[in-house]
Design a protein around this motif. Structure first.
Motif, PDB file in Angstrom:
ATOM      1  N   LEU A  68       0.828  -1.209   0.000  1.00 13.41           N
ATOM      2  CA  LEU A  68       0.000   0.000   0.000  1.00 13.41           C
ATOM      3  C   LEU A  68       0.863   1.261   0.000  1.00 13.41           C
ATOM      4  O   LEU A  68       0.508   2.263  -0.619  1.00 13.41           O
ATOM      5  CB  LEU A  68      -0.939   0.008   1.216  1.00 13.41           C
ATOM      6  N   GLU A 125       1.919   1.899  -3.428  1.00 11.65           N
ATOM      7  CA  GLU A 125       0.798   2.463  -4.176  1.00 11.65           C
ATOM      8  C   GLU A 125       0.595   3.926  -3.813  1.00 11.65           C
ATOM      9  O   GLU A 125       0.332   4.757  -4.680  1.00 11.65           O
ATOM     10  CB  GLU A 125      -0.495   1.694  -3.864  1.00 11.65           C
ATOM     11  N   GLU A 133       0.431   7.203  -6.141  1.00 19.36           N
ATOM     12  CA  GLU A 133      -0.695   8.143  -6.197  1.00 19.36           C
ATOM     13  C   GLU A 133      -0.224   9.566  -5.925  1.00 19.36           C
ATOM     14  O   GLU A 133      -0.713  10.515  -6.551  1.00 19.36           O
ATOM     15  CB  GLU A 133      -1.781   7.757  -5.156  1.00 19.36           C
ATOM     16  N   GLU A 178      -6.777   9.895  -3.098  1.00 17.46           N
ATOM     17  CA  GLU A 178      -6.539   8.447  -3.088  1.00 17.46           C
ATOM     18  C   GLU A 178      -5.400   8.100  -2.117  1.00 17.46           C
ATOM     19  O   GLU A 178      -5.485   7.124  -1.375  1.00 17.46           O
ATOM     20  CB  GLU A 178      -6.204   7.983  -4.513  1.00 17.46           C
ATOM     21  N   ALA A 227      -6.703   8.088   1.280  1.00 18.36           N
ATOM     22  CA  ALA A 227      -7.502   6.880   1.525  1.00 18.36           C
ATOM     23  C   ALA A 227      -6.592   5.693   1.845  1.00 18.36           C
ATOM     24  O   ALA A 227      -6.854   4.905   2.765  1.00 18.36           O
ATOM     25  CB  ALA A 227      -8.373   6.568   0.311  1.00 18.36           C
ATOM     26  N   ILE A 228      -5.496   5.606   1.062  1.00 18.24           N
ATOM     27  CA  ILE A 228      -4.546   4.508   1.296  1.00 18.24           C
ATOM     28  C   ILE A 228      -3.895   4.661   2.678  1.00 18.24           C
ATOM     29  O   ILE A 228      -3.736   3.694   3.422  1.00 18.24           O
ATOM     30  CB  ILE A 228      -3.490   4.453   0.171  1.00 18.24           C
ATOM     31  N   ARG A 264      -7.004  -5.088  -3.884  1.00 25.74           N
ATOM     32  CA  ARG A 264      -7.404  -3.702  -4.062  1.00 25.74           C
ATOM     33  C   ARG A 264      -7.519  -3.322  -5.539  1.00 25.74           C
ATOM     34  O   ARG A 264      -8.568  -2.853  -5.990  1.00 25.74           O
ATOM     35  CB  ARG A 264      -6.335  -2.861  -3.362  1.00 25.74           C
ATOM     36  N   LYS A 265      -6.419  -3.567  -6.235  1.00 22.58           N
ATOM     37  CA  LYS A 265      -6.393  -3.168  -7.659  1.00 22.58           C
ATOM     38  C   LYS A 265      -7.413  -3.946  -8.454  1.00 22.58           C
ATOM     39  O   LYS A 265      -8.163  -3.395  -9.257  1.00 22.58           O
ATOM     40  CB  LYS A 265      -4.999  -3.421  -8.247  1.00 22.58           C
ATOM     41  N   ARG A 300     -10.826  -2.706  -7.810  1.00 17.44           N
ATOM     42  CA  ARG A 300     -11.029  -1.397  -8.457  1.00 17.44           C
ATOM     43  C   ARG A 300     -11.262  -1.535  -9.959  1.00 17.44           C
ATOM     44  O   ARG A 300     -12.051  -0.822 -10.545  1.00 17.44           O
ATOM     45  CB  ARG A 300      -9.829  -0.496  -8.190  1.00 17.44           C
TER      46      ARG A 300
END
Lengths: 442, 124
Positions: A222, A225, A229, A237, A240-241, B21-22, B25
């Motif tokens: 995460l 990710e 983002e 986003e 949110a993560i 998650r991905k 989505r």
């Protein structure tokens, strides 16, 4: 007429002398009594010349005899001869009265008619002494026999007492050994129940550890990710993560604590009890051991399964208790409940749905607020015939080698004796059992 | 692709949702969860036609994963039957043998290797 009184006094002295010959009092009285005997003989001849009147002579010697008798009665050494001594009173009385009457009536005619009576009376009184002595001799020998018998008994009693004392000492030793053995057994029982749970404990620790690993792994992903983002400029986003990551860290902490609690509980369970009561959350312990018992049995026997139902009152106040001891009790009750439903499952098979339920609540009793924890199963139940035996140490319905029979008796000691609580059991054979434990809320 | 995850541990849910998650989505997969065998059967009554894959833990209180598997194979045989993968912390032969006997398609051990699981999903 007065001859009998002299003779009685003389014989009394001689008899007493003979009787005490072999006693410690002999040296003290030997000469005195000998003196009295000789003195009597002396008096007999002396007074015969000295006092012309037989009657006066009779009264004098009677009074001498009275004096001697009174003296003897006051001496503890002659306590034994009381009967003999007392036997002289009739003679003294008769002698005094007879001689006094003789004296008073000497000038009357009719007195001679009574002479014979008085003589007879004196003779009877004299004879009375011998009669009394004879019976008292019999009594003496009877008493002697009794006292010999008593001595024998005393010896016997002493021997028995010694024997019993020895046995008592041996028993006390044995009790001490038994108590030591019992303490060892309790410790072994703890370890044995822990051993049975090993697989369950492993499973219970494995679960939270898996979550710790999984959540930390996924959090690393995460973060990658999130960086992506942020590079894209999608702040929303990214936020949110970040919230997810924060939640994951919370989960990691929660499961880490869960594993920690299990390990601590396990260590506590195997350690000798500290007996220190501390405020404890009963729900936590109930939940922990409920799952441990379940997974422990599952690991041992794959065919076993049951529905676990928890109704734990979240408002239950904390209770002052020795948590590892109460934990052991609950573990034991859960294991029993699971065993009971499993037994029933084996017999009935297919359609039976094994179910074990644990519930806690606060109740108000005359003694005040109490916590109640109920372990309910729909298993094989307890036959009426053994209901009053199940709390006895070493009583078990399990096959040899499977149960120690100590579980419930230790539970009783812990709940009732150490925590001043109660264990109530409701059970119907074939339908199930309820074990209800109450603990005072301090 | 609808996937039903059956596990008595509630925290399995956020774990799957984050791991996939991905994929979620991108609407490649959709997850539903049940915390017991009974709950899973209830869910399947209405949705068995939609569910492609069922991932079930074996060691659950009440109805075990093996029992659930038996019910699934008996109650929902209409083709195409869902793919069922059993998951267990005890990776022993007995569990494996039982699962395979009752008609499991695959057998995974905890802790779950999600990368391996994703590989397996691609083949479905």
């Amino acid at each position: 007429m007065h001859f009998f009184t002299y003779l009685a006094l003389f014989l009394l002295a001689m008899r007493l002398r003979k009787s005490i010959k072999l006693t410690p009092a002999a040296s003290k009285w030997n000469m005195a009594l000998y003196g009295v005997a000789l003195g009597t003989v002396g008096l007999f001849f002396l007074l015969d010349d000295f006092i012309p009147s037989d009657e006066v002579n009779g009264i004098v010697i009677a009074l001498v005899l009275l004096g001697v008798v009174q003296f003897l009665k006051r001496e503890p050494d002659f306590e034994r001869f009381r009967v003999l001594i007392n036997a002289h009173y009739p003679l003294i009385v008769v002698a005094v009265v007879a001689n006094a009457v003789e004296l008073a009536t000497q000038n009357f005619e009719f007195s001679h008619n009574y002479d014979n009576y008085w003589q007879t009376a004196q003779l009877v009184a004299f004879g009375w002494i011998f009669l009394r002595v004879a019976t008292s001799k019999k009594q003496q020998s009877e008493l002697k026999r009794i006292s010999e018998r008593k001595d024998e008994l005393e010896i016997l009693v002493a021997a028995r007492t010694a024997e019993i004392t020895q046995q008592r000492n041996e028993l006390q030793e044995t009790v001490k050994e038994l108590q030591a053995t019992q303490a060892q057994l309790i410790q072994q029982e703890k370890l044995a129940s822990l051993g049975e749970l090993t697989a369950g404990i492993a499973h219970e620790i494995q679960n939270p550890l898996n979550f710790v690993n999984n959540f930390s792994e996924v959090s690393m992903e995460l973060i990658d990710e999130m960086e992506e983002e942020m590079a894209k400029g999608d702040i929303e986003e990214a936020n949110a993560i970040a919230a997810d990551i924060k939640q994951n860290l919370e989960k990691i902490r929660h499961h880490g604590k869960r594993a920690d609690g299990i390990v601590k509980g396990m260590l506590q369970h195997s350690r000798a009890s500290s007996n220190v009561k501390e405020p404890t959350n009963l729900n936590t312990i109930a939940d922990e051991y409920f799952r441990l018992a379940y997974h422990g049995l599952r690991a041992k026997d794959k065919s076993f399964n049951a529905e676990l139902v928890s109704n734990l009152d979240p408002n239950l106040p904390s209770i002052n208790m020795v948590s590892q001891d109460v934990g052991r009790v609950l573990l034991n009750m859960f294991t029993n409940a699971f065993y009971a439903v499993h037994q029933k499952q084996k017999i009935i098979g297919g359609d039976f749905k094994p179910r074990v339920e644990v519930s806690t609540r606060t109740i108000v009793t005359p003694k005040g607020q109490e916590a109640e924890i109920m372990i309910k199963d729909n298993g094989s139940g307890i036959p009426d015939a053994i209901k009053d035996k199940i709390m006895q140490p070493f009583f078990t319905t399990k096959p040899a080698g499977e149960g120690t029979g100590l579980g419930l008796s230790l539970s009783y000691d812990i709940i009732v004796k150490a925590h001043k609580g109660h264990i109530n059991i409701n059970s119907k054979e074939g339908e199930g059992s309820e074990f209800i434990i109450t603990l005072p809320i301090a | 692709m609808k996937i039903l995850v059956v596990d008595d541990e509630a925290d399995v849910q956020p774990l799957f949702l984050q791991r996939f998650r991905k994929e979620i989505r991108n609407h490649e997969v959709e997850f539903d969860f049940a915390q017991s065998g009974e709950e899973a059967l209830d869910y399947l009554k209405d949705k068995h036609s939609e569910v492609v894959l069922i991932l079930s833990d074996i060691n659950m209180p009440g109805m075990s994963g093996i029992e659930l598997l038996t019910h699934i194979r008996e109650d929902f045989p209409t083709p195409p039957p869902p793919v069922v993968m059993m998951i267990t912390a005890y990776g022993d032969d007995e569990n494996y043998k039982q699962a395979m006997d009752k008609g499991a398609d695959d057998f995974l051990t905890k802790p779950l290797d999600f990368n391996l699981l994703k590989e397996k999903l691609k083949t479905l």
